[in-house]
Design a protein around this motif. Structure first.
Motif, mmCIF file in Angstrom:
data_model
loop_
_atom_site.group_PDB
_atom_site.id
_atom_site.type_symbol
_atom_site.label_atom_id
_atom_site.label_comp_id
_atom_site.label_asym_id
_atom_site.label_seq_id
_atom_site.Cartn_x
_atom_site.Cartn_y
_atom_site.Cartn_z
ATOM 1 N N ALA A 151 32.248 46.704 43.603
ATOM 2 C CA ALA A 151 31.899 45.280 43.681
ATOM 3 C C ALA A 151 32.958 44.497 42.913
ATOM 4 O O ALA A 151 32.735 44.083 41.770
ATOM 5 N N ALA B 253 32.063 41.231 41.117
ATOM 6 C CA ALA B 253 30.883 41.251 40.251
ATOM 7 C C ALA B 253 31.189 40.671 38.883
ATOM 8 O O ALA B 253 32.280 40.844 38.331
ATOM 9 N N GLY C 264 22.190 46.586 45.557
ATOM 10 C CA GLY C 264 23.410 45.789 45.583
ATOM 11 C C GLY C 264 23.304 44.656 46.589
ATOM 12 O O GLY C 264 23.691 43.509 46.320
ATOM 13 N N GLU C 265 22.752 44.962 47.756
ATOM 14 C CA GLU C 265 22.537 43.943 48.790
ATOM 15 C C GLU C 265 21.522 42.906 48.331
ATOM 16 O O GLU C 265 21.698 41.701 48.544
ATOM 17 N N GLY D 160 23.079 40.793 45.336
ATOM 18 C CA GLY D 160 24.229 39.983 45.702
ATOM 19 C C GLY D 160 25.529 40.451 45.073
ATOM 20 O O GLY D 160 25.552 41.330 44.197
ATOM 21 N N PRO D 161 26.645 39.854 45.495
ATOM 22 C CA PRO D 161 27.978 40.336 45.095
ATOM 23 C C PRO D 161 28.320 40.135 43.632
ATOM 24 O O PRO D 161 29.295 40.696 43.143
ATOM 25 N N SER D 162 27.537 39.321 42.921
ATOM 26 C CA SER D 162 27.860 39.086 41.507
ATOM 27 C C SER D 162 27.394 40.221 40.609
ATOM 28 O O SER D 162 27.705 40.233 39.413
ATOM 29 N N GLU E 285 27.237 44.446 40.205
ATOM 30 C CA GLU E 285 27.592 45.806 40.611
ATOM 31 C C GLU E 285 26.455 46.729 40.189
ATOM 32 O O GLU E 285 26.081 46.775 39.019
#
Length: 249
Positions: free
Chosen positions: A18, A21, A42-43, A46-48, A50
């Motif tokens: 990520a 992240a 993770g989904e 969200g991307p922030s 890891e």
């Protein structure tokens, strides 16, 4: 695929890279569990964030390794692998046995002078100073041990009904329950780390009353939230759990 993120941290920590992240969530599984519980997190987060999950010896790609039967043999090599993943602010999450491991890992991190987590989430686990109230099952004969797992829930009936498969899984399962049953909390100063406790509304093994004592384990903030479900709400209520974790992060 929930794969190995960094060879330096392998084989203990796995997850998807990520690069964007801002923080890392280190997840510790319940007895008999592994990284699969956290595959979707993770989904969901969200991307922030890891998400990295522990794979204990004797599980998954580490099947050929000897399982750990006591907390020190698990904790010390796990802490040794931490510097490979501590590249940004992080939070520890553990469910059931994983909550105990996460808490004791915090104490070990403090002893070693490593960067402390920004928070600790303990889920489905009674306060560490409470005595274990349930019968010892790790040493039961195979058929009785299987029946004990059936009573606890969390293991699919399709698995429990296959003696050959159970014979392969049983050493790691017994080892995890041996850790649970032998654990004794040693008094240490409380952590200076915020703690979030999650209690299943139908969980008789770790009710809100049994989890309230986690407040004494920190000098920072403490919050206790109910989550609908039994002891394995962490699987059944992934969306609700990750929402609470996201707010805590």
């Amino acid at each position: 695929m929930f794969g190995i993120t960094r060879s330096l941290a392998a084989p203990w920590w796995t997850g998807e890279p990520a690069p964007l992240a801002e923080r890392t969530l280190l997840c510790l599984p319940y007895a008999g569990g592994g990284p699969q519980t956290y595959r979707r997190w993770g989904e969901l987060l969200g991307p922030s964030v890891e998400v990295l999950a522990m794979t204990p010896p004797g599980r998954g790609r580490r099947y050929g390794e000897e399982p750990c039967r006591d907390l020190p043999s698990l904790l010390h090599p796990l802490a040794d692998a931490l510097p490979g993943v501590l590249h940004r602010p992080y939070v520890l999450f553990g469910h059931s046995l994983g909550a105990t491991v996460a808490f004791e890992l915090c104490l070990e991190i403090r002893r070693r002078g490593l960067p402390m987590p920004q928070g600790l989430v303990v889920s489905g686990r009674q306060a560490p100073d409470l005595p274990w109230r349930f019968r010892q099952v790790s040493g039961l004969p195979a058929d009785e041990f299987t029946e004990a797992l059936r009573d606890l829930g969390g293991t699919p009936e399709a698995v429990l009904a296959q003696p050959e498969l159970m014979s392969l899984l049983m050493p790691a399962l017994r080892a995890d329950f041996a850790i649970v049953e032998s654990y004794r909390h040693r008094a240490e100063p409380p952590l200076d780390v915020p703690i979030l406790a999650l209690a299943g509304t139908e969980d008789d093994r770790a009710s809100a009353d049994h989890m309230a004592g986690w407040a004494a384990r920190t000098t920072a903030s403490f919050a206790l939230h109910p989550v609908p479900g039994d002891h394995f709400f962490v699987d059944a209520q992934a969306v609700a759990v990750t929402k609470l974790v996201s707010a805590f992060l």
